[in-house]
Design a protein around this motif. Structure first.
Motif, PDB file in Angstrom:
ATOM      1  N   VAL A  33     -24.986  25.079 -27.687  1.00 25.21           N
ATOM      2  CA  VAL A  33     -26.103  24.168 -27.961  1.00 25.21           C
ATOM      3  C   VAL A  33     -26.871  24.606 -29.211  1.00 25.21           C
ATOM      4  O   VAL A  33     -27.266  23.778 -30.035  1.00 25.21           O
ATOM      5  N   LEU A  34     -27.080  25.918 -29.379  1.00 22.14           N
ATOM      6  CA  LEU A  34     -27.951  26.411 -30.445  1.00 22.14           C
ATOM      7  C   LEU A  34     -27.236  26.585 -31.779  1.00 22.14           C
ATOM      8  O   LEU A  34     -27.838  26.379 -32.840  1.00 22.14           O
ATOM      9  N   TYR A  35     -25.967  26.978 -31.780  1.00 22.71           N
ATOM     10  CA  TYR A  35     -25.274  27.377 -33.012  1.00 22.71           C
ATOM     11  C   TYR A  35     -24.041  26.505 -33.258  1.00 22.71           C
ATOM     12  O   TYR A  35     -23.544  25.829 -32.346  1.00 22.71           O
ATOM     13  N   PRO A  36     -23.518  26.531 -34.501  1.00 25.86           N
ATOM     14  CA  PRO A  36     -22.267  25.815 -34.770  1.00 25.86           C
ATOM     15  C   PRO A  36     -21.160  26.338 -33.859  1.00 25.86           C
ATOM     16  O   PRO A  36     -20.996  27.550 -33.701  1.00 25.86           O
ATOM     17  N   ALA A  37     -20.404  25.440 -33.276  1.00 20.78           N
ATOM     18  CA  ALA A  37     -19.419  25.885 -32.290  1.00 20.78           C
ATOM     19  C   ALA A  37     -18.123  25.092 -32.341  1.00 20.78           C
ATOM     20  O   ALA A  37     -17.047  25.658 -32.535  1.00 20.78           O
ATOM     21  N   TRP A  38     -18.222  23.771 -32.195  1.00 25.96           N
ATOM     22  CA  TRP A  38     -16.996  22.982 -32.080  1.00 25.96           C
ATOM     23  C   TRP A  38     -16.541  22.490 -33.454  1.00 25.96           C
ATOM     24  O   TRP A  38     -17.273  21.801 -34.146  1.00 25.96           O
ATOM     25  N   PRO A  39     -15.336  22.823 -33.852  1.00 20.70           N
ATOM     26  CA  PRO A  39     -14.832  22.332 -35.143  1.00 20.70           C
ATOM     27  C   PRO A  39     -14.499  20.856 -35.066  1.00 20.70           C
ATOM     28  O   PRO A  39     -13.921  20.368 -34.094  1.00 20.70           O
ATOM     29  N   LEU A  40     -14.875  20.114 -36.120  1.00 19.50           N
ATOM     30  CA  LEU A  40     -14.546  18.705 -36.249  1.00 19.50           C
ATOM     31  C   LEU A  40     -13.586  18.540 -37.422  1.00 19.50           C
ATOM     32  O   LEU A  40     -13.028  19.515 -37.917  1.00 19.50           O
ATOM     33  N   VAL A  41     -13.388  17.323 -37.902  1.00 17.24           N
ATOM     34  CA  VAL A  41     -12.412  17.079 -38.957  1.00 17.24           C
ATOM     35  C   VAL A  41     -12.823  17.752 -40.260  1.00 17.24           C
ATOM     36  O   VAL A  41     -12.039  18.467 -40.889  1.00 17.24           O
ATOM     37  N   ASP A  42     -14.059  17.533 -40.704  1.00 16.88           N
ATOM     38  CA  ASP A  42     -14.508  18.072 -41.983  1.00 16.88           C
ATOM     39  C   ASP A  42     -15.743  18.954 -41.867  1.00 16.88           C
ATOM     40  O   ASP A  42     -16.327  19.352 -42.867  1.00 16.88           O
ATOM     41  N   ARG A  43     -16.169  19.265 -40.664  1.00 19.15           N
ATOM     42  CA  ARG A  43     -17.337  20.105 -40.459  1.00 19.15           C
ATOM     43  C   ARG A  43     -17.298  20.622 -39.026  1.00 19.15           C
ATOM     44  O   ARG A  43     -16.298  20.470 -38.334  1.00 19.15           O
ATOM     45  N   ALA A  44     -18.370  21.240 -38.600  1.00 18.07           N
ATOM     46  CA  ALA A  44     -18.483  21.703 -37.211  1.00 18.07           C
ATOM     47  C   ALA A  44     -19.816  21.220 -36.652  1.00 18.07           C
ATOM     48  O   ALA A  44     -20.710  20.802 -37.406  1.00 18.07           O
ATOM     49  N   THR A  45     -19.937  21.236 -35.338  1.00 18.81           N
ATOM     50  CA  THR A  45     -21.228  20.899 -34.749  1.00 18.81           C
ATOM     51  C   THR A  45     -22.283  21.869 -35.274  1.00 18.81           C
ATOM     52  O   THR A  45     -22.032  23.062 -35.410  1.00 18.81           O
TER      53      THR A  45
ATOM     54  N   GLY B 128     -25.505  22.609 -34.200  1.00 21.05           N
ATOM     55  CA  GLY B 128     -26.399  23.356 -33.327  1.00 21.05           C
ATOM     56  C   GLY B 128     -27.857  22.987 -33.597  1.00 21.05           C
ATOM     57  O   GLY B 128     -28.224  22.646 -34.728  1.00 21.05           O
ATOM     58  N   VAL B 129     -28.690  23.057 -32.557  1.00 24.61           N
ATOM     59  CA  VAL B 129     -30.071  22.596 -32.703  1.00 24.61           C
ATOM     60  C   VAL B 129     -30.890  23.502 -33.619  1.00 24.61           C
ATOM     61  O   VAL B 129     -31.922  23.087 -34.163  1.00 24.61           O
ATOM     62  N   LEU B 130     -30.488  24.763 -33.828  1.00 28.37           N
ATOM     63  CA  LEU B 130     -31.226  25.653 -34.717  1.00 28.37           C
ATOM     64  C   LEU B 130     -30.925  25.400 -36.185  1.00 28.37           C
ATOM     65  O   LEU B 130     -31.679  25.836 -37.058  1.00 28.37           O
ATOM     66  N   GLY B 131     -29.818  24.720 -36.471  1.00 23.01           N
ATOM     67  CA  GLY B 131     -29.453  24.442 -37.851  1.00 23.01           C
ATOM     68  C   GLY B 131     -29.016  25.667 -38.634  1.00 23.01           C
ATOM     69  O   GLY B 131     -28.952  25.635 -39.864  1.00 23.01           O
ATOM     70  N   TRP B 132     -28.682  26.762 -37.969  1.00 22.93           N
ATOM     71  CA  TRP B 132     -28.271  27.996 -38.645  1.00 22.93           C
ATOM     72  C   TRP B 132     -26.772  27.982 -38.894  1.00 22.93           C
ATOM     73  O   TRP B 132     -25.985  27.422 -38.124  1.00 22.93           O
ATOM     74  N   SER B 133     -26.362  28.638 -40.008  1.00 20.86           N
ATOM     75  CA  SER B 133     -24.939  28.861 -40.255  1.00 20.86           C
ATOM     76  C   SER B 133     -24.800  30.102 -41.111  1.00 20.86           C
ATOM     77  O   SER B 133     -25.717  30.464 -41.869  1.00 20.86           O
ATOM     78  N   SER B 134     -23.681  30.771 -41.003  1.00 20.86           N
ATOM     79  CA  SER B 134     -23.446  31.961 -41.824  1.00 20.86           C
ATOM     80  C   SER B 134     -23.391  31.592 -43.302  1.00 20.86           C
ATOM     81  O   SER B 134     -23.826  32.358 -44.160  1.00 20.86           O
ATOM     82  N   ARG B 135     -22.880  30.408 -43.613  1.00 17.30           N
ATOM     83  CA  ARG B 135     -22.849  29.961 -45.002  1.00 17.30           C
ATOM     84  C   ARG B 135     -24.265  29.756 -45.541  1.00 17.30           C
ATOM     85  O   ARG B 135     -24.565  30.116 -46.685  1.00 17.30           O
TER      86      ARG B 135
END
Length: 303
Positions: free
Chosen positions: A49-61, A63-70
Motif C-alpha cells: 500500500v505504501l511503496y511501489p510494489a506491483w510492476p505494470l507495463v511501463d511503470r509500477a504502482t 504507493g500512497v507515500l509517493g516514494w521511489s529509489s529513483r
C-alpha cells in the motif's frame, strides 16, 4: 480422515496415511512461528500500500507515500550537482595562479582535474602521468618543463596545445635536422660534448666548438635550455627521447618533435583550470614567475 489416530508415545495425531508401516505425525507449528508468519503477511500488505510494489507495463504502482529509489537518487544527485555548480562558479571567478591561496577550493580543483586527466590525458601521459620515453610523451611528475611549470604556464599549454595545427598561439619549437651537416668525427665529438653536460661524458675542444656554433643559441652555453624557445635542458638526467649516445645522435640528425592537442573549445575553461591544478600538484609544479610581456632572448652569437 478416518485413518487418523493418536500416536500413543507422543499424544500427537497422525496425518492419516502410512507407508510400509511408517506414519507421519501432524505436529502443529510453534506459536512464535505462526505469529511471525502473520506479521510478515501484514507487513507485506502495508508495504504494497505504501511503496511501489506491483510492476505494470511501463511503470509500477506508486504507493500512497509517493516514494521511489529513483526519486531519492534524483534528490541526492540534485544536491551534489548544486554543490558542484557552486564549486565550478568559484573556480571560474578565481585566476588559476591564485588557486593555492584557497586550500579547500584547490583540493576540489585537484580532485576534479584528476578525473578529467584519466579521461582526456592518460592515453598519452599514462594513468600515473609518468609518460613514455619510447613514444616521446613527457613525464609530468618531474620538475623538467619545456615552457614552464607554474599554473599559468600549464594552463596556457593546455589551452593552446603544442604544435597544434590551426592554433595561432600554440606552443612551437623547431629543431632543424643536422643530417649531412657534420662529418662522423664532428658528430661523435658533439655527442660526447652533450653527454658531458650532465656529467656522463668527456668533452673535447672540437665538440665544444661544434656545440657553440650550432646548439648553444637555443640550448644555452651550459645546456640549461631556454623556455622562451621551448628548447630542453641538456645538463640534467631527464630526457624525453632517451639519453644514450645512439638516442642523442638520432635526435641531432633527425629530430623528433611531438604534438599535443589544444583543449580550448574541447573542454570548458573550468575543467582546463582543474587539469592545470592537478598537473601542477603532481610534484613538479613551480611557483609563478612573472615575466616581461615581450621578453628578450639573448643568445650566444659567437662563431
Amino acid at each position: 480422515m478416518a485413518d487418523k489416530r493418536i500416536d500413543e508415545p507422543t499424544g500427537t495425531p497422525t496425518v492419516g496415511h502410512e507407508w510400509d508401516g511408517i506414519e507421519e505425525l501432524d505436529t502443529p507449528m510453534p506459536r512464535w512461528w505462526l505469529w511471525t508468519l502473520y506479521l510478515t503477511i501484514v507487513w507485506g500488505v502495508v508495504y504494497v500500500v505504501l511503496y511501489p510494489a506491483w510492476p505494470l507495463v511501463d511503470r509500477a504502482t506508486e504507493g500512497v507515500l509517493g516514494w521511489s529509489s529513483r526519486g531519492e537518487l534524483a534528490e541526492e544527485m540534485s544536491v551534489v550537482d548544486q554543490a558542484r555548480t557552486t564549486i565550478r562558479e568559484e573556480l571560474a571567478r578565481i585566476p588559476v595562479e591564485r588557486l593555492p591561496e584557497n586550500s579547500e577550493l584547490f583540493a576540489q580543483a585537484v580532485a576534479g582535474g584528476r578525473s578529467a586527466f584519466q579521461v582526456h590525458c592518460s592515453q598519452c601521459h599514462g594513468s600515473g602521468a609518468a609518460g613514455s620515453q619510447t613514444l616521446g610523451y613527457p613525464n609530468l611528475n618531474d620538475d623538467d618543463w619545456l615552457w614552464g611549470g607554474d599554473l599559468k604556464a600549464i594552463e596556457y599549454t593546455l589551452v593552446n596545445g603544442i604544435r597544434a595545427p590551426g592554433v595561432d598561439d600554440t606552443r612551437t619549437s623547431i629543431m632543424p635536422p643536422f643530417a649531412g651537416a657534420f662529418e662522423r668525427s664532428q658528430l661523435d665529438a658533439l655527442v660526447n660534448h652533450v653527454l658531458s653536460l650532465d656529467g656522463r661524458g668527456t668533452s673535447s675542444s672540437a665538440g665544444a666548438q661544434t656545440y657553440r656554433d650550432n646548439c648553444s643559441a637555443c640550448h644555452g652555453v651550459a645546456g640549461e635550455g631556454n623556455r622562451e624557445l621551448g628548447a630542453p635542458r641538456l645538463n640534467d638526467a631527464i630526457w624525453l627521447y632517451g639519453n644514450s649516445p645512439a638516442d642523442i645522435r638520432a635526435q641531432i640528425l633527425d629530430p623528433r618533435m611531438g604534438r599535443m592537442p589544444h583543449w580550448s573549445g574541447r573542454l570548458d575553461p573550468v575543467t582546463i583550470k582543474m587539469l592545470s591544478a592537478y598537473v601542477w600538484s603532481l610534484g613538479g609544479g613551480e611557483e609563478l614567475v612573472e615575466v616581461a610581456e615581450n621578453p628578450t632572448v639573448e643568445v650566444d652569437a659567437e662563431p
